[in-house]
Enzyme design. Structure first.
Site, PDB file in Angstrom:
ATOM      1  N   ASP A 146       0.845  -1.196   0.000  1.00  0.00           N
ATOM      2  CA  ASP A 146       0.000   0.000   0.000  1.00  0.00           C
ATOM      3  C   ASP A 146       0.882   1.248   0.000  1.00  0.00           C
ATOM      4  O   ASP A 146       1.890   1.307   0.692  1.00  0.00           O
ATOM      5  CB  ASP A 146      -0.904  -0.001   1.238  1.00  0.00           C
ATOM      6  CG  ASP A 146      -1.872   1.159   1.239  1.00  0.00           C
ATOM      7  OD1 ASP A 146      -2.607   1.307   0.247  1.00  0.00           O
ATOM      8  OD2 ASP A 146      -1.891   1.923   2.213  1.00  0.00           O
ATOM      9  N   HIS A 220      -6.825  -0.486 -10.525  1.00  0.00           N
ATOM     10  CA  HIS A 220      -6.733   0.549  -9.495  1.00  0.00           C
ATOM     11  C   HIS A 220      -5.700   1.607  -9.865  1.00  0.00           C
ATOM     12  O   HIS A 220      -5.959   2.819  -9.709  1.00  0.00           O
ATOM     13  CB  HIS A 220      -6.369  -0.108  -8.159  1.00  0.00           C
ATOM     14  CG  HIS A 220      -6.322   0.855  -7.011  1.00  0.00           C
ATOM     15  ND1 HIS A 220      -7.410   1.567  -6.578  1.00  0.00           N
ATOM     16  CD2 HIS A 220      -5.273   1.232  -6.203  1.00  0.00           C
ATOM     17  CE1 HIS A 220      -7.073   2.337  -5.558  1.00  0.00           C
ATOM     18  NE2 HIS A 220      -5.783   2.155  -5.313  1.00  0.00           N
TER      19      HIS A 220
END
Length: 307
Positions: A146, A220
């Site tokens: 992340d 994404h």
């Protein structure tokens, strides 16, 4: 010269504690005094537990700002706007205050969070609390790293903090957006690794980004890596962390930036379908349950609240 709250641009921590409050009626004077004392509280426990690398951030909700400081307002501060498209939604939940506590020790975070709640207790209700943790080498619970695109070094300050040229009255402050996402990991884990990688446009183990021609328009990365008219990347500083237990898992998404526009454009790109019907397919496997906008002012501004 205004000084920023050090937690905004701090490096990742092992543990986080996010506190979201709503202020009770007629308690603004008490809240102003309490907020002005929070930086000293953070400093006290950062010194006491120096090995924990404790940092904290205090932010004021967009909808509450005018009550606590009607004299002036950050130029671009605005409410979090709910976004809906088909079955995808970014809900808006009103919070007046945000306090972020991060360190490398969960017990230290608990102690400091308890002191924060005690300091504010006569003037607020605790609307939500989220305990978070670092997962493996900085990964989300989906298994993917992340914040790979996060700015590094001094560039973190350039992305996250308002300059004197942008808004002199609120220099060294930052526009903050938060969303607490709830993951459907049972559904996510039915996908094969390659299918998961296609959703992100990044390899899972090695964290290597796909080449442009291999990125699906629904991935994404494709939906969030945006550029302005001059070809410059629209950047934000993410301080997100996973949270959860055996029953509930997700991501506490936290974005700091010198402008709210970057985050707002990214979120719309994720949720709203383009002319070809493309949206971020990661949203098939996670759902935002909260969303709110805040401003994290400079330490100088927080000190002014005591006057």
């Amino acid at each position: 010269m205004a000084r920023e709250q050090f937690g905004i641009c701090a490096e990742p921590s092992l543990h986080g504690y996010y506190l979201l409050f709503n202020v009770l009626d007629d308690k603004n004077a008490h809240i102003k005094q309490a907020l002005s004392r929070l930086p000293a509280l953070f400093d006290k426990y950062a010194d006491r537990f120096s090995e924990a690398n404790l940092t904290g951030v205090v932010a004021i909700g967009a909808n509450y700002w005018d009550e606590i400081w009607p004299q002036a307002r950050p130029q671009m501060l605005r409410s979090f706007e709910e976004i809906k498209c088909d079955d995808r939604i970014a809900p808006s939940v009103n919070y007046d205050l945000y306090v972020e506590v991060r360190s490398d020790r969960a017990d230290v975070n608990h102690i400091v969070a308890e002191k924060v709640c005690s300091l504010l207790s006569d003037g607020v209700e605790l609307a939500e609390q989220v305990r978070s943790f670092r997962f493996l080498d900085g990964r989300d619970l989906t298994g993917f790293v992340d914040g790979t695109e996060n700015p590094q070094g001094r560039h973190r300050r350039e992305v996250a903090l308002i300059s004197n040229e942008q808004d002199a009255d609120f220099a060294a402050g930052s526009y903050l957006h938060i969303q607490r996402y709830k993951h459907n990991l049972n559904l996510w884990n039915t996908l094969k690794v390659k299918e998961q990688e296609d959703v992100f446009a990044r390899t899972k183990i090695d964290n290597e980004e796909y080449t442009s021609e291999n990125k699906l328009p629904t991935s994404h990365i494709k939906r969030t890596n945006l550029k302005d008219a001059d070809g410059n990347s629209l950047e934000i500083l993410r301080q997100s962390m996973p949270y959860g237990d055996m029953k509930l898992q997700g991501l506490m998404f936290v974005s700091y930036c010198h402008t709210p526009e970057h985050y707002e454009l990214m979120l719309r790109s994720m949720i709203e379908s383009d002319e070809n019907g493309h949206f971020d397919h990661m949203l098939k496997y996670t759902q935002a349950e909260t969303g709110a906008a805040f401003f994290a002012p400079s330490l100088n501004f927080l000190a002014l609240l005591a006057e």
